[in-house]
Design a protein around this motif. Structure first.
Motif, PDB file in Angstrom:
ATOM      1  N   CYS A   1       0.833  -1.205   0.000  1.00 57.61           N
ATOM      2  CA  CYS A   1       0.000   0.000   0.000  1.00 57.61           C
ATOM      3  C   CYS A   1       0.864   1.251   0.000  1.00 57.61           C
ATOM      4  CB  CYS A   1      -0.961  -0.016   1.189  1.00 57.61           C
ATOM      5  SG  CYS A   1      -0.169  -0.107   2.814  1.00 57.61           S
TER       6      CYS A   1
ATOM      7  N   CYS B   1      -6.983  -2.133   1.720  1.00 59.53           N
ATOM      8  CA  CYS B   1      -6.132  -1.989   0.540  1.00 59.53           C
ATOM      9  C   CYS B   1      -6.692  -2.720  -0.672  1.00 59.53           C
ATOM     10  CB  CYS B   1      -4.721  -2.472   0.845  1.00 59.53           C
ATOM     11  SG  CYS B   1      -4.633  -4.184   1.450  1.00 59.53           S
TER      12      CYS B   1
ATOM     13  N   ASN C   1      -3.196  -3.553  -2.736  1.00 60.63           N
ATOM     14  CA  ASN C   1      -2.759  -4.725  -1.973  1.00 60.63           C
ATOM     15  C   ASN C   1      -1.608  -5.469  -2.615  1.00 60.63           C
ATOM     16  OD1 ASN C   1      -4.840  -5.294  -3.963  1.00 60.63           O
ATOM     17  ND2 ASN C   1      -4.728  -7.439  -3.291  1.00 60.63           N
TER      18      ASN C   1
ATOM     19  N   CYS D   1      -4.635   2.134   3.629  1.00 63.18           N
ATOM     20  CA  CYS D   1      -3.787   1.588   4.699  1.00 63.18           C
ATOM     21  C   CYS D   1      -4.505   1.554   6.037  1.00 63.18           C
ATOM     22  CB  CYS D   1      -2.489   2.378   4.806  1.00 63.18           C
ATOM     23  SG  CYS D   1      -2.685   4.080   5.428  1.00 63.18           S
TER      24      CYS D   1
END
Length: 339
Positions: free
Chosen positions: A98, A144, A150, A307
């Motif tokens: 992230c 994320c 991600n 995040c």
């Protein structure tokens, strides 16, 4: 190309890297958290492999090397100006996927957002290479996956994650392969999460009518304007300038760039005593829509990378991820009203 390393092998790799790079990584700071006798994970320069925290999510972002909370940009006298010195040794920053996506948002704002790149940011940025920390699990408040941050396919020189009592590293940059002489070659791919505990929906387009929506009123009473959400965010980039004078004549001193926060009193003060967005609800509206609409219009992607640090840090338990879903619901309802 990848490598399996023992704990001793990883320590040797870090020792070898230290000869060429400063290493900036998340570190567990015991007893220095926001509350009594609590720990915190924040970034710092490290000397030993054992100092690098790979298991816990960092409470603060990586960005404090690139954009320090307070940075002296230059010194001046009556007839001279000198740029402040910075480390001239290259830096390796350890971060998760992230945050690696957040780097692109930082680059957009400082390097691609005007007629010329920000020179002070660029000279730090040119020193940096990134090490990806693999994510084997989703952490509290992370979203994320919803924001598409991600997983990272590139942008890092090598990845690292714990693997039993040892470490697994993917090394796509062949220039870093010699640093892994203590490892055993293996087929390694960085771990990444495919599902978070919380899902977020973000509207493709945000109509102007959302500016006057009642959903923002809640935050005028709940938010206390501390700015924690801004300071822990890896994509917030706002700052103010301060001139510090060493003598009363005002001709000798330094100019500093200091982090600013859109949720804090005084952010929108203008000459003559005017202030825009006086209520916290108005400030929340600005912050949220900048992350999911304004930035996207300019650069083609949401500024938020999911995040969840803002949710982690808020002393009033305001959930930014919940706000995004509320905005999406409101946009969808506005669309139904138009029909």
């Amino acid at each position: 190309m990848g490598f399996q390393l023992t704990a001793d092998g990883f320590a040797k790799t870090i020792d070898a890297l230290k000869e060429h790079y400063l290493i900036y990584a998340p570190v567990l700071k015991k007893g220095t958290g926001r509350f009594t006798d609590t720990d915190i994970v924040r970034y710092d320069f490290v000397n030993e492999a054992s100092e690098i925290e790979l298991e816990r999510k960092s409470d603060y972002a990586f960005k404090e090397f690139l954009t320090p909370l307070s940075e002296t940009l230059l010194f001046f006298t009556e007839d001279q100006v000198k740029a402040a010195d910075i480390p001239d040794k290259p830096v390796l920053i350890f971060l998760r996927s992230c945050d690696l996506h957040a780097v692109r948002r930082q680059d957009d704002m400082y390097l691609n957002n005007g007629w010329t790149p920000d020179w002070f940011f660029k000279r730090r940025r040119d020193l940096v290479k990134f090490v990806l920390i693999g994510c084997k699990k989703s952490y509290q408040n992370c979203f994320c996956v919803s924001m598409g941050s991600n997983r990272s396919e590139d942008g890092y020189v090598f990845s690292v994650e714990t693997d039993g009592d040892g470490f697994a590293c993917d090394v796509p940059d062949t220039g870093f392969v010699p640093f892994f002489a203590a490892g055993q070659a293996a087929d390694i791919k960085p771990s990444y999460v495919t599902k978070n505990d919380f899902e977020v929906r973000v509207p493709d387009q945000v109509p102007g009518a959302i500016l006057k929506h009642a959903l923002w009123d809640e935050y005028s009473s709940r938010c206390i304007g501390c700015g924690r959400c801004n300071y822990v965010c890896p994509t917030c980039t706002c700052y103010t300038m301060q001139d510090i004078f060493y003598h009363e004549n005002g001709k000798v001193g330094e100019r500093r760039r200091v982090a600013a926060a859109c949720m804090v009193d005084g952010f929108t003060n203008v000459a003559g005593g005017g202030e825009y967005r006086k209520s916290q609800g108005e400030r929340m509206r600005y912050r949220v829509l900048h992350k999911i609409s304004d930035h996207k219009k300019r650069f083609g992607e949401n500024m938020c990378i999911g995040c969840g640090r803002c949710d982690d840090a808020c002393p009033e338990y305001i959930s930014y991820s919940n706000i995004l879903n509320k905005v999406t619901d409101a946009v969808e309802n506005l669309g139904k009203e138009v029909q």
